[in-house]
Design a protein around this motif. Structure first.
Motif, PDB file in Angstrom:
ATOM      1  N   PHE A 119      -6.832   1.024  -5.107  1.00  0.00           N
ATOM      2  CA  PHE A 119      -5.936   1.796  -5.713  1.00  0.00           C
ATOM      3  C   PHE A 119      -6.671   1.711  -7.297  1.00  0.00           C
ATOM      4  O   PHE A 119      -7.491   0.464  -7.478  1.00  0.00           O
ATOM      5  N   ARG A 120      -7.026   3.204  -7.723  1.00  0.00           N
ATOM      6  CA  ARG A 120      -7.235   2.707  -9.847  1.00  0.00           C
ATOM      7  C   ARG A 120      -5.718   3.023 -10.087  1.00  0.00           C
ATOM      8  O   ARG A 120      -5.447   3.946  -9.634  1.00  0.00           O
ATOM      9  N   ASP A 121      -5.820   2.718 -11.218  1.00  0.00           N
ATOM     10  CA  ASP A 121      -4.642   2.799 -12.085  1.00  0.00           C
ATOM     11  C   ASP A 121      -4.921   3.738 -13.158  1.00  0.00           C
ATOM     12  O   ASP A 121      -5.663   4.898 -12.648  1.00  0.00           O
ATOM     13  N   ALA A 153      -0.215   7.065  -6.793  1.00  0.00           N
ATOM     14  CA  ALA A 153      -2.112   6.853  -7.628  1.00  0.00           C
ATOM     15  C   ALA A 153      -3.230   7.215  -6.470  1.00  0.00           C
ATOM     16  O   ALA A 153      -3.071   7.530  -5.364  1.00  0.00           O
ATOM     17  N   GLU A 154      -4.673   6.659  -7.158  1.00  0.00           N
ATOM     18  CA  GLU A 154      -5.850   7.037  -6.623  1.00  0.00           C
ATOM     19  C   GLU A 154      -6.199   6.414  -5.444  1.00  0.00           C
ATOM     20  O   GLU A 154      -5.950   5.374  -6.139  1.00  0.00           O
ATOM     21  N   VAL A 155      -5.722   6.742  -4.120  1.00  0.00           N
ATOM     22  CA  VAL A 155      -6.272   5.837  -2.781  1.00  0.00           C
ATOM     23  C   VAL A 155      -7.708   5.728  -3.072  1.00  0.00           C
ATOM     24  O   VAL A 155      -8.249   6.192  -2.524  1.00  0.00           O
ATOM     25  N   CYS A 170      -6.641  -3.244   0.256  1.00  0.00           N
ATOM     26  CA  CYS A 170      -6.279  -2.005  -0.162  1.00  0.00           C
ATOM     27  C   CYS A 170      -6.752  -2.184  -1.646  1.00  0.00           C
ATOM     28  O   CYS A 170      -6.624  -2.721  -2.158  1.00  0.00           O
ATOM     29  N   GLU A 183      -7.593   2.205   1.920  1.00  0.00           N
ATOM     30  CA  GLU A 183      -5.799   2.098   2.691  1.00  0.00           C
ATOM     31  C   GLU A 183      -6.693   0.761   3.339  1.00  0.00           C
ATOM     32  O   GLU A 183      -7.533   0.066   3.361  1.00  0.00           O
ATOM     33  N   ARG A 232       0.845   4.303  -3.433  1.00  0.00           N
ATOM     34  CA  ARG A 232       0.568   5.602  -2.192  1.00  0.00           C
ATOM     35  C   ARG A 232       1.436   6.359  -2.934  1.00  0.00           C
ATOM     36  O   ARG A 232       0.897   7.679  -3.326  1.00  0.00           O
ATOM     37  N   PHE A 292       0.791  -1.278  -0.187  1.00  0.00           N
ATOM     38  CA  PHE A 292      -0.223  -0.248   0.501  1.00  0.00           C
ATOM     39  C   PHE A 292       1.087   1.152  -0.741  1.00  0.00           C
ATOM     40  O   PHE A 292       0.731   2.444  -0.802  1.00  0.00           O
TER      41      PHE A 292
END
Length: 136
Positions: free
Chosen positions: A120-122, A102-104, A118, A107, A98, A94
């Protein structure tokens, strides 16, 4: 008879931005970068799974205009299927992702159904989850 997964495709808008995410933030290694006309296909994989590769390509690569347009629309909406990666240390993974910017989405949290994960968005808006499943 044995059967195993060999390739999994992830559709992306911009290959170089996505390559930086999957290679640098997630730590996958580039195995192939193949150009054909105006398009490229990049395969990546984990040293822990030498026979499995992820293929990054743009919506119109190898598809008709209509199919590429439809896929682009789904990508833009953020509704393509997610990719789920496993790790032995979700908290460290993570932090690494982070720090890449990258957009979290989520968490690390212990899920009631078992894994700690957790999300994210690529760079193209695809959801990517990273999880650690406790020993059974």
């Amino acid at each position: 008879m044995n059967i195993s997964l060999r390739y999994c495709h992830i559709t992306v808008d911009e290959l170089d931005e996505s390559l930086a995410f999957y290679r640098d933030a997630l730590g996958l290694e580039v195995r192939n970068d193949i150009a054909s006309g105006a398009f490229r296909w990049v395969t990546l994989g984990s040293p822990a799974q030498p026979d499995l590769e992820i293929v990054l390509s743009q919506p119109h690569a190898g598809r008709s205009q209509a199919d590429g347009d439809a896929l682009q629309e789904l990508l833009t909406k953020g509704v393509l299927p997610m990719a789920v990666f496993g790790t032995d240390d979700v908290d460290a993974a993570f932090e690494r992702v982070r720090k890449s910017g990258a957009e979290v989405l989520q968490e690390p949290v212990d899920q009631p159904w078992g894994p700690r994960d957790c999300a994210f968005r690529d760079p193209s808006g695809n959801m990517v989850r990273i999880q650690h499943r406790p020993e059974q």
